[in-house]
Structures are given as structure tokens and as C-alpha cells.
Design a protein around this motif. Structure first.
Motif, PDB file in Angstrom:
ATOM      1  N   THR A   8     -12.652  15.568 -21.212  1.00  0.00           N
ATOM      2  CA  THR A   8     -12.074  14.326 -21.743  1.00  0.00           C
ATOM      3  C   THR A   8     -10.671  14.109 -21.203  1.00  0.00           C
ATOM      4  O   THR A   8     -10.309  12.986 -20.834  1.00  0.00           O
ATOM      5  N   ARG A  29     -12.499   3.239 -25.045  1.00  0.00           N
ATOM      6  CA  ARG A  29     -13.884   2.823 -24.786  1.00  0.00           C
ATOM      7  C   ARG A  29     -14.440   3.548 -23.561  1.00  0.00           C
ATOM      8  O   ARG A  29     -15.559   4.042 -23.579  1.00  0.00           O
ATOM      9  N   ARG A  30     -13.623   3.646 -22.512  1.00  0.00           N
ATOM     10  CA  ARG A  30     -14.087   4.262 -21.261  1.00  0.00           C
ATOM     11  C   ARG A  30     -14.305   5.767 -21.370  1.00  0.00           C
ATOM     12  O   ARG A  30     -15.093   6.326 -20.627  1.00  0.00           O
ATOM     13  N   ASN A  32     -14.972   7.325 -24.351  1.00  0.00           N
ATOM     14  CA  ASN A  32     -15.806   7.566 -25.544  1.00  0.00           C
ATOM     15  C   ASN A  32     -15.071   8.305 -26.662  1.00  0.00           C
ATOM     16  O   ASN A  32     -15.577   9.271 -27.225  1.00  0.00           O
TER      17      ASN A  32
END
Length: 156
Positions: A8, A29-30, A32
Motif C-alpha cells: 500500500t 480510491r486508487r 483502496n
């Protein structure tokens, strides 16, 4: 950073290197995550020094500096003082980047100028410190992209 970067963190870094002005909601959003978790991750990466800053990518031609060159500088030998060169580099805004290297060349510089005559002026200023070799950049085959998440199967 004491702990290693996870997938991440790498995803966040990749997105911010593409667009450092992206809103936290879009970044979240990109990758998650929630916006608040993303913001916390970014702040942690900044505090750890992993994200060292944000910059605008500038089109050199449109600013009047269409000539891009790589200048390699070979210093005369051991015992040479490097401080006068460092002062010159600080004064010359045409020098975009300077790397101190191993091998035959002591320094590798990325330089941008208005013209070939302007490049010659910069090279002459650098030549007082040692021998120079200059290469003109014809195009950027692979623009700077920053580090990416290492793959488990890559060598090195």
C-alpha cells in the motif's frame, strides 16, 4: 523508516509520483483505503522522510531552456578542494542536478541552457575545475519516474 514499506505504501508512492497534487479522496480510491487512512499513511511517509517533498515538472522548452545536456567533470586529482565547485553549482541555475560519482568522472551534471552558446559558457565555467565531456540530450527515452515496489523475482 524503521519498518519496511508495504504494498500500500508503494501504491501511494507510485500515485503521488504521477500526480503529487492529487486529492486524498482520489488517492484513497486508487489505493483502496479510506481517505483518513490514506492521509495518515502519507503523513507517516512524509515524517519518515520517504516523501521528501513535492515538485512541479517543468517543460524546459516552454521556459526558454530547450538545450539539455549531460556534462561529466573529471577533477585534477587527490587533494583538490571541492568547495569552489560547489559554490559555482549553487550560483548557476542552469545546473539542474549534480551527482558525485565513482570512476573516471568525479561529477555528472544535468544542465539546461537557452542556446548552444549558453551551454558553451557553462562548460567553460566548469572547465576551470578539470576536464569536461559534454553530451547533448536528443530525447528522454525514459523520463524520471522515481522508485517502484521491488519485485520478488528481480535480480539485485
Amino acid at each position: 523508516m524503521t519498518e519496511s514499506l508495504d504494498a500500500t505504501d508503494w501504491a501511494i508512492l507510485a500515485e503521488l509520483q504521477r500526480d503529487g497534487r492529487m486529492a486524498f479522496t482520489e488517492l484513497a480510491r486508487r489505493v483502496n483505503l479510506s481517505a483518513s487512512a490514506t492521509k495518515e499513511r502519507v503523513r507517516r511517509l512524509e515524517a519518515a522522510g520517504v516523501i521528501a517533498g513535492y515538485r512541479a515538472e517543468v517543460d524546459l522548452e516552454r521556459t526558454g531552456y530547450p538545450v539539455l545536456a549531460v556534462v561529466r567533470l573529471k577533477y585534477p586529482g587527490p587533494g583538490t578542494r571541492h568547495e569552489p565547485l560547489r559554490r559555482l553549482l549553487e550560483e548557476r541555475s542552469e545546473v539542474l542536478e549534480c551527482l558525485r560519482t565513482t570512476g573516471d568522472d568525479c561529477y555528472v551534471l544535468k544542465v539546461t541552457t537557452r542556446s548552444m552558446a549558453h551551454l558553451e559558457e557553462i562548460v567553460d565555467a566548469l572547465a576551470q575545475f578539470g576536464s569536461t565531456t559534454t553530451n547533448l540530450v536528443l530525447s528522454r527515452t525514459l523520463p524520471f519516474r522515481g522508485p517502484r515496489e521491488p519485485r520478488a523475482n528481480t535480480v539485485g
